[in-house]
Design an enzyme around this catalytic site. Structure first.
Site: not given
Length: 414
Positions: A27, A121-122
């Protein structure tokens, strides 16, 4: 974006047993804010909020320095500024975020063939088959974090466990800039003291329901009879809560080829009645959507516009194209046509453009004779933007709109 502010950060050392930790959750820390600061290193360590400087805007992201004041994503900008009056507001740069995300995901793909993207983003990374050649989480995690920072300037936190749920929860506890490995024999001690809000899928409303039954921690849920949980919350939710409270999560890491839709919204600084200004905003939003499609290597068949009026009444209109496209001109013209079909509008508060029915990119057909030419030109513009910045080459009509913005003041948030 998480509301995590780093105050309960928990990390593990290299001595922790990682033999059962077969899944990583990677993350990127405060991604939008961290990415924006790459161009503004002078603001590092300061409370920065990503969004438009308008009381009608919402927070897109915030640095950890701003989060300590209680600022978080989706919060009205006016409230964020009351909580953190010294916050510095930066406009979001979605083409930059898309490019950096693609670069990070490429690094994850280099690490393992088993990568499940959860968003920009993860992602989950399966490492069960890598131990013999690359080692376990204690080796892969730090090397991956170091490579992300060296090649992009971004910082990632990583959680490692035998299940996706525990790995994701571990990465949130490791923030910022940490690695937390949770061995199987430590899952229950790790889980049970956590608040019920840490259960995957439990939002504020469900949290209130749990509290009414005296369930405040994951341990409280675990120590409640499963049949009682099912009677209180229904069969599916009761089983879900019971399983997660004991760390049971059978889901494997599954590759997701791409997002299901790509879109942007914009809230105006003032309600807009001028059709030309509305078209200009549609142009700006659709340009961003087209760029994101091309960056992701996908095309979309359905274009949707969202219109929210001054009284908060909201309508959507969609059109499915004969062929999928990633060409901005096609998206813009389709969105303009949808807007024109609405006729004379009352004052508009928000406009949005979204592309859906996404599929892998293919050669363009004959829907528009010059589609291939326009697509090549737009990719050339993408390359210029990547090298010299997003404002280097823009459509003339968009440039006129940006000049008009300077005359009328700031705008609301995407």
């Amino acid at each position: 974006m998480s509301k995590q502010d780093g105050s309960n950060r928990l990390v593990s050392g290299p001595e922790v047993d990682d033999t059962t930790a077969s899944i990583l959750h990677v993350d990127l820390d405060a991604f939008f804010a961290s990415a924006s600061l790459l161009a503004r290193p002078d603001l590092a360590g300061k409370p920065v909020v990503i969004g438009h400087d308008s009381s009608r805007s919402v927070v897109t992201a915030a640095t950890y320095e701003a989060r300590k004041y209680g600022v978080h994503s989706a919060m009205p900008m006016a409230r964020a500024m009351r909580l953190c009056p010294n916050a510095i507001i930066l406009d979001p740069d979605f083409p930059l975020y898309s490019r950096l995300s693609k670069q990070v995901m490429g690094l994850l793909d280099d690490t393992s063939p088993d990568v499940e993207r959860l968003g920009i983003d993860e992602a989950f990374v399966g490492i069960a088959g890598l131990r013999r050649l690359a080692g376990g989480a204690n080796r892969i995690g730090p090397e991956l974090r170091a490579r992300i920072t060296a090649e992009t300037g971004l910082v990632a936190s990583i959680g490692a466990a035998s299940t996706k749920y525990v790995a994701k929860l571990a990465s949130s506890r490791a923030k910022p800039d940490g690695l937390l490995v949770v061995p199987d024999d430590q899952v229950i001690p790790f889980l049970h003291p956590q608040p019920v809000s840490a259960l995957w899928g439990v939002g504020p409303a469900q949290q209130e329901r749990l509290a009414r039954y005296g369930l405040h921690t994951i341990g409280d849920v675990a120590n409640t009879a499963p049949d009682r949980l099912r009677s209180w919350f229904g069969d599916a939710t009761g089983r879900h809560l019971a399983d997660l409270s004991w760390g049971r999560d059978p889901r494997a890491v599954e590759e997701r080829e791409h997002e299901k839709s790509f879109g942007h919204n914009h809230t105006f600084f003032r309600d807009v009645t001028d059709p030309v200004e509305q078209q200009g905003e549609i142009l700006r939003l659709a340009t961003g959507v087209g760029r994101r499609l091309r960056d992701a290597g996908v095309q979309a068949r359905t274009v949707t516009i969202t219109v929210r009026f001054h009284d908060f009444r909201t309508i959507t209109r969609s059109r499915t194209l004969p062929e999928a496209t990633d060409v901005t001109r096609v998206i813009v013209e389709t969105a303009w046509a949808l807007l024109e079909q609405l006729g004379q509008l009352p004052p508009v508060r928000l406009l949005g453009v979204r592309a859906s029915s996404v599929q892998g990119a293919a050669d363009h057909g004959l829907l528009w004779d010059d589609t291939a030419t326009w697509g090549s030109a737009e990719r050339a513009m993408d390359a210029v933007h990547d090298r010299f910045g997003a404002a280097t080459v823009v459509p003339a009509s968009m440039l006129r709109r940006e000049r008009k913005r300077e005359d009328t003041g700031p705008s609301g948030g995407d």
